[in-house]
Design an enzyme around this catalytic site. Structure first.
Site, PDB file in Angstrom:
ATOM      1  N   GLU A  75     -57.965  21.792 -26.825  1.00 30.66           N
ATOM      2  CA  GLU A  75     -58.092  22.326 -25.465  1.00 30.66           C
ATOM      3  C   GLU A  75     -56.928  21.729 -24.682  1.00 30.66           C
ATOM      4  OE1 GLU A  75     -58.812  22.154 -21.773  1.00 30.66           O
ATOM      5  OE2 GLU A  75     -60.883  21.499 -22.109  1.00 30.66           O
ATOM      6  N   CYS A 132     -59.042  20.909 -16.049  1.00 30.64           N
ATOM      7  CA  CYS A 132     -58.372  21.818 -16.993  1.00 30.64           C
ATOM      8  C   CYS A 132     -58.447  23.253 -16.494  1.00 30.64           C
ATOM      9  CB  CYS A 132     -59.025  21.772 -18.370  1.00 30.64           C
ATOM     10  SG  CYS A 132     -59.797  20.242 -18.792  1.00 30.64           S
TER      11      CYS A 132
HETATM   12  O1  TXE Z   1     -52.235  13.799 -21.714  1.00 30.75           O
HETATM   13  P1  TXE Z   1     -51.776  13.487 -23.174  1.00 30.75           P
HETATM   14  P2  TXE Z   1     -52.145  12.854 -20.448  1.00 30.75           P
HETATM   15  C1  TXE Z   1     -52.176  17.649 -18.651  1.00 30.75           C
HETATM   16  C2  TXE Z   1     -51.822  17.329 -17.239  1.00 30.75           C
HETATM   17  C3  TXE Z   1     -51.220  15.972 -17.343  1.00 30.75           C
HETATM   18  C4  TXE Z   1     -50.639  15.961 -18.726  1.00 30.75           C
HETATM   19  C5  TXE Z   1     -50.526  14.605 -19.358  1.00 30.75           C
HETATM   20  O2  TXE Z   1     -50.896  18.268 -16.756  1.00 30.75           O
HETATM   21  O3  TXE Z   1     -50.212  15.750 -16.404  1.00 30.75           O
HETATM   22  O4  TXE Z   1     -51.478  16.785 -19.483  1.00 30.75           O
HETATM   23  O5  TXE Z   1     -51.807  13.946 -19.364  1.00 30.75           O
HETATM   24  C6  TXE Z   1     -53.611  10.720 -26.746  1.00 30.75           C
HETATM   25  N1  TXE Z   1     -51.620  11.946 -31.293  1.00 30.75           N
HETATM   26  N2  TXE Z   1     -53.572  17.480 -18.904  1.00 30.75           N
HETATM   27  O6  TXE Z   1     -51.008  11.883 -20.507  1.00 30.75           O
HETATM   28  O7  TXE Z   1     -50.492  12.787 -23.167  1.00 30.75           O
HETATM   29  C7  TXE Z   1     -53.518   9.925 -25.482  1.00 30.75           C
HETATM   30  O8  TXE Z   1     -53.545   8.550 -25.778  1.00 30.75           O
HETATM   31  C8  TXE Z   1     -52.892  11.881 -30.892  1.00 30.75           C
HETATM   32  C9  TXE Z   1     -54.251  18.678 -19.153  1.00 30.75           C
HETATM   33  O9  TXE Z   1     -53.488  12.287 -20.295  1.00 30.75           O
HETATM   34  O10 TXE Z   1     -51.860  14.764 -23.926  1.00 30.75           O
HETATM   35  C10 TXE Z   1     -54.725  10.450 -24.709  1.00 30.75           C
HETATM   36  O11 TXE Z   1     -55.915   9.848 -25.182  1.00 30.75           O
HETATM   37  N3  TXE Z   1     -53.268  11.516 -29.651  1.00 30.75           N
HETATM   38  C11 TXE Z   1     -55.605  18.499 -19.489  1.00 30.75           C
HETATM   39  C12 TXE Z   1     -54.754  11.922 -25.071  1.00 30.75           C
HETATM   40  O12 TXE Z   1     -53.971  12.021 -26.284  1.00 30.75           O
HETATM   41  C13 TXE Z   1     -52.302  11.198 -28.785  1.00 30.75           C
HETATM   42  C14 TXE Z   1     -56.331  17.250 -19.392  1.00 30.75           C
HETATM   43  C15 TXE Z   1     -54.192  12.847 -24.005  1.00 30.75           C
HETATM   44  O13 TXE Z   1     -52.869  12.461 -23.711  1.00 30.75           O
HETATM   45  C16 TXE Z   1     -50.946  11.226 -29.149  1.00 30.75           C
HETATM   46  C17 TXE Z   1     -55.494  16.115 -19.120  1.00 30.75           C
HETATM   47  C18 TXE Z   1     -50.614  11.643 -30.466  1.00 30.75           C
HETATM   48  N4  TXE Z   1     -49.341  11.745 -30.885  1.00 30.75           N
HETATM   49  C19 TXE Z   1     -54.158  16.265 -18.909  1.00 30.75           C
HETATM   50  N5  TXE Z   1     -50.225  10.890 -28.065  1.00 30.75           N
HETATM   51  C20 TXE Z   1     -56.421  19.691 -19.705  1.00 30.75           C
HETATM   52  N6  TXE Z   1     -55.914  20.887 -19.477  1.00 30.75           N
HETATM   53  O14 TXE Z   1     -57.533  19.553 -20.077  1.00 30.75           O
HETATM   54  C21 TXE Z   1     -51.110  10.640 -27.075  1.00 30.75           C
HETATM   55  N7  TXE Z   1     -52.360  10.815 -27.505  1.00 30.75           N
END
Ligand code: TXE
Length: 479
Positions: free
Chosen positions: A248, A282
């Protein structure tokens, strides 16, 4: 919030936080004071967690559905019994107020979702049943599920991932976002008061730990909510372990207000569709296209609400909007609004930070007369700033709404329900709502299209997504 809830929250925090002098300090999103220390687990500790979850899985699956249902219901009761202290911790760490569709609402959703997961039944499917063949599709546990979550709804989204997984007989290793680890770990600690050991393990670490978890050879399934960029990395790592994925990812949900719609009738729902959790949701409304004939009325009605809605520290019962959760997100919102101003957008209300409330507060912002190509329209702002774009040709509005590479949610607004329903399916999105935006139900499937990811959560489809199938093929009735 009573003093007793605050001291119960402190006791809960003590159960999960790192020993003094270790771990990583986690700030209160509103005041920036340190509220606790998140453990920082290493890759070796993660490997140990996966090994323990793998060892615990066969016995958990062998317990059978009835016993697991009973334990999930007990976990939901445990959450309810700790609801105020969980909401208090969540409000401080994430920033969302206790009141409104926020912290208490989120904790309530966790127990409600678990109860629905418990009550949902996934029957074997009889595919052929004739004289020569009886073939059934049965659903079995996949194994160990990795639950990797974001910072915006840290308890609720973690529950979406772990509830169905446990229900189907999987064990789970959950890695919360590094921005909001305490909320998720507290939720898991409460659930673990009633679950057997090692069935649900929380690991709190940095991105390296997340990457190792997703690519671990003993992970059968990854449930991920977060950015599209990280989602792509998880897809790449699944080439190694062949983990099944539910992703998602980011969205940039559009809403279209059709000609002739009564602005006053829809203004409250439009506002909350966009500003729920201070826009950090989201499937929130992130771009609004409004027909010329009702444009000024809609903009004025939205601005009136935005200018008057109480915003501030979440522990104050009056507030229903809070700060941005982290500085990176605050900077994204600030940059996009400044760009909107520079490209001719009209700030109807807001348009600036609110430093008197705290470092990460941004005033609820409505930007009118903005072009569809502005960055605030084309990029996901994930914060309290809504661009409202004027259109006169409905086909052009649908072209704009569908002209991005993501498609999580969308909405169509009209005083004529038939016109709205007819228009709705023109939207390229996993869900399209009519006269509302973002409402979710634990039995109604939820998932994105295009770069918003794939796989469905919730309801029977959600149980299927954390199971593996097996075909049982035998002789037919008269064989
Ligand atoms: O998300 P990340 P972040 C969007 C929103 C925000 C941006 C970044 O625009 O500014 O995403 O948010 C883990 N393999 N959304 O930094 O980086 C990480 O540790 C596996 C949209 O929170 O994607 C964290 O637990 N896991 C949104 C999780 O992934 C990894 C909701 C999310 O991190 C990893 C939130 C890897 N290689 C933010 N690298 C929505 N639409 O629902 C990091 N993580």
């Amino acid at each position: 919030m009573s003093d007793s809830a605050a001291s119960a929250a402190a006791a809960l925090l003590d159960r999960i936080q790192a020993p003094a002098g270790s771990g990583r300090d986690i700030p209160d999103a509103a005041t920036r004071e340190t509220i606790g220390r998140a453990p920082v687990h290493s890759v070796a500790e993660l490997d140990d967690a996966v090994a323990r979850a793998k060892a615990a899985q066969p016995a958990w699956e062998a317990l059978g559905h009835e016993k697991r249902i009973e334990l999930l219901l007990a976990a939901a009761d445990a959450i309810d019994a700790n609801a105020e202290s969980l909401a208090y911790l969540l409000s401080r760490e994430q920033g969302k107020p206790l009141n409104g569709p926020n912290a208490r609402f989120e904790v309530g959703a966790c127990s409600a979702w678990l109860r629905t997961n418990a009550a949902t039944v996934l029957e074997p499917q009889v595919i052929v049943d004739d004289e020569t063949l009886h073939a059934e599709l049965v659903y079995k546990a996949a194994g160990v599920v990795a639950a990797i979550g974001p910072w915006n709804w840290p308890m609720m989204i973690t529950t979406w991932q772990i509830g169905p997984s446990l229900r189907m007989g999987n064990t789970v290793v959950a890695k919360p976002s590094e921005y909001t680890p305490l909320s998720a770990l507290a939720l898991l600690a409460v659930m673990n008061e009633v679950l057997p050991p090692d069935v649900l393990i929380g690991i709190s670490g940095d991105r390296e730990v997340g990457a190792r978890l997703a690519s671990h050879p003993d992970i059968a399934k990854v449930m991920f909510t977060g950015s599209t960029a990280t989602g792509r990395k998880i897809i790449e790592s699944s080439a190694g372990n062949l983990a099944r994925l539910t992703l998602e990812l980011g969205g940039n949900d559009a809403g279209i207000v059709l000609p002739g719609t009564d602005a006053k009738e829809i203004a409250q729902d439009l506002f909350w569709g966009a500003f729920i959790n201070t826009g950090q949701t989201c499937a929130a409304l992130k771009r609004l296209y409004v027909h010329d004939s009702v444009y000024d009325d809609v903009v004025d009605a939205l601005a009136e609400i935005a200018a008057s809605v109480p915003i501030g520290n979440g522990l104050d019962e009056d507030n229903v909007l809070g700060p941005l959760q982290n500085k990176a997100q605050f900077d994204i919102v600030s940059r996009l609004v400044e760009d909107a101003k520079a490209s001719g957008g009209r700030i109807v209300t807001g348009g600036e930070a609110a430093p008197e409330l705290g470092e990460l507060f941004y005033r609820p912002t409505i930007v009118a007369d903005i072009g569809n190509d502005a960055a605030l329209v084309q990029e996901e702002q994930f914060g309290p700033a809504l661009p409202v774009i004027r259109y006169s040709d409905v086909d052009e509005a649908f072209g704009w709404a569908n002209g991005v590479d993501v498609g999580l949610g969308a909405s169509v607004w009209s005083s004529d329900p038939d016109a709205a329903r007819e228009a709705a399916t023109r939207m390229q999105s996993g869900t399209v709502w009519i006269n509302s935006h973002g409402g979710l139900h634990p039995m109604v499937p939820f998932g994105g299209v295009k770069s918003s990811g794939y796989g469905l959560e919730f309801g029977v489809e959600g149980l299927k997504s954390v199971a593996v199938t097996q075909v049982v093929s035998g002789p037919g009735r008269k064989a």
